[in-house]
Scaffold this motif. Structure first.
Motif, short mmCIF file in Angstrom:
data_model
loop_
_atom_site.label_atom_id
_atom_site.label_comp_id
_atom_site.label_asym_id
_atom_site.label_seq_id
_atom_site.Cartn_x
_atom_site.Cartn_y
_atom_site.Cartn_z
N ARG A 40 40.18 24.18 55.40
CA ARG A 40 40.52 24.98 54.22
C ARG A 40 41.83 24.52 53.59
O ARG A 40 42.03 24.69 52.39
N GLY A 41 42.69 23.92 54.40
CA GLY A 41 43.94 23.39 53.85
C GLY A 41 43.73 22.22 52.90
O GLY A 41 44.63 21.88 52.12
N LYS A 42 42.54 21.61 52.94
CA LYS A 42 42.23 20.50 52.05
C LYS A 42 41.51 20.94 50.78
O LYS A 42 41.22 20.12 49.91
N ILE A 43 41.20 22.23 50.70
CA ILE A 43 40.35 22.74 49.62
C ILE A 43 41.15 23.64 48.70
O ILE A 43 41.95 24.47 49.13
N GLY A 44 40.93 23.46 47.38
CA GLY A 44 41.42 24.40 46.38
C GLY A 44 40.25 25.17 45.82
O GLY A 44 39.28 24.56 45.38
N TRP A 45 40.32 26.50 45.83
CA TRP A 45 39.18 27.33 45.45
C TRP A 45 39.57 28.25 44.30
O TRP A 45 40.55 28.99 44.37
N MET A 46 38.82 28.16 43.20
CA MET A 46 39.05 29.02 42.05
C MET A 46 37.78 29.80 41.74
O MET A 46 36.83 29.25 41.19
N PRO A 47 37.72 31.08 42.11
CA PRO A 47 36.53 31.88 41.81
C PRO A 47 36.47 32.27 40.35
O PRO A 47 37.45 32.15 39.60
N ASP A 48 35.32 32.78 39.94
CA ASP A 48 35.16 33.22 38.55
C ASP A 48 36.04 34.42 38.26
O ASP A 48 36.62 34.54 37.18
N GLU A 49 36.14 35.33 39.19
CA GLU A 49 36.98 36.51 39.04
C GLU A 49 38.25 36.34 39.87
O GLU A 49 38.18 36.07 41.06
N PHE A 50 39.39 36.51 39.22
CA PHE A 50 40.67 36.34 39.90
C PHE A 50 40.92 37.55 40.79
O PHE A 50 41.06 38.68 40.31
N GLY A 51 40.97 37.33 42.10
CA GLY A 51 41.23 38.41 43.04
C GLY A 51 42.62 38.29 43.63
O GLY A 51 42.94 37.29 44.26
N SER A 52 43.45 39.27 43.41
CA SER A 52 44.80 39.25 43.96
C SER A 52 45.38 40.64 43.84
O SER A 52 44.67 41.60 43.53
N TRP A 53 46.67 40.76 44.07
CA TRP A 53 47.33 42.06 44.01
C TRP A 53 47.81 42.32 42.58
O TRP A 53 48.71 41.63 42.08
N PRO A 54 47.25 43.32 41.90
CA PRO A 54 47.59 43.54 40.48
C PRO A 54 49.04 43.91 40.23
O PRO A 54 49.55 43.73 39.13
N SER A 55 49.73 44.41 41.25
CA SER A 55 51.11 44.83 41.05
C SER A 55 52.11 43.69 41.25
O SER A 55 53.30 43.85 40.95
#
Length: 291
Positions: A40-55
């Protein structure tokens, strides 16, 4: 794509990144924590929906993910990416305040935070303005030139014409056979096609097709209607030349001209992915509206 990113195990089989298993349901290829983390350290992953902490603020999001990947000086890496993607103006803004396009840019920056060897993108240009989409195309070509392997999933095929080297078409969960190739195509217009044919016959590795003036079909070789040697009707006969890159295409052109081929025009052809998809799937262009 979730399985390739190591976020979902398959029902059967396994996924390996280089020599490390990143997802597996096969007892012969067990999933080991150390291997999976290294993969996983070799992979960059960009999903369609940005999931993170909104605050969280944008810069904090990038710094946090840089820390997850053990990137040295994560805060500096976050600021470097904010500058690269032109996001300094909203670096201190909370994620919840961002527009769709801004979230996409931040998501791409997050995918690159660990300087990945492989990049997996799901609808990366969704919501971006024209300037950001153009910048995205340039960025992806630069990354690919530097050796990064990039996989993009998108329904907007027109935007990938200038980016994709190869494509896999899918319909109803199945791969649709197509004639896609990773090689590039160039259109030449030749005033003396018989001279080109003689040149091509002496160059076994050369791949080319005459292009019909009407329609999208291509026929291999020269038909009996081709203009004769030394004759010209005032316009070149178009043909499609296949080359690995611009350098090889230029070498073919120089060699052909040295053999007496008169080329009056040459330009690269864009991939027409949408037409290729419709041809491969035989999709009806009509729309059916349901309540």
């Amino acid at each position: 794509m979730l399985m390739l990113a190591g976020l979902l195990n398959p029902d059967t089989g396994w996924v390996r990144v280089d020599e490390d298993v990143v997802a597996s349901a096969d007892t012969k290829h067990p999933l080991r924590v150390g291997q999976a983390a290294r993969a996983r350290g070799k992979i960059g992953w960009m999903p369609d929906e940005f999931g993170s902490w909104p605050s969280l603020r944008c810069e904090d999001v990038l710094a946090a993910f840089a820390g997850f990947y053990d990137v040295p000086k994560p805060r500096e890496r976050a600021r470097e990416l904010m500058k690269q993607f032109g996001m300094e103006s909203f670096a201190k803004e909370k994620l919840i305040t961002l527009s769709r396009g801004q979230k996409q840019r931040l998501g791409l920056a997050r995918a690159l935070v660990n300087r990945p060897k492989y990049l997996i993108l799901d609808e990366p240009s969704n919501g971006m303005d024209p300037q950001s989409r153009r910048d995205l195309r340039f960025l992806l070509r630069d990354l690919a030139s530097d050796g990064c392997g990039i996989l993009i999933s998108s329904h907007v095929l027109v935007e990938l014409n200038d980016v994709a080297d190869d494509a896999i078409f899918m319909k109803s969960g199945q791969i649709v056979p197509s004639d896609m190739t990773a090689q590039l195509h160039w259109q030449l217009e030749v005033l003396n096609p018989q001279a080109w044919t003689q040149f091509a016959e002496s160059t076994p590795q050369l791949q080319w097709r005459w292009e019909a003036r009407s329609g999208n079909s291509f026929q291999v070789g020269v038909d009996s209607e081709a203009v004769g040697e030394g004759e010209s009707h005032g316009v070149g006969r178009p043909l499609r030349l296949v080359a690995a890159d611009a350098t090889q295409a230029a070498e073919y052109l120089a060699a052909a001209c040295a053999r007496g081929v008169r080329v009056c025009a040459m330009h690269p052809l864009k991939q027409d992915l949408e037409s290729r998809y419709l041809d491969a799937t035989d999709t009806d262009a009509s729309l059916e509206v349901k309540p």
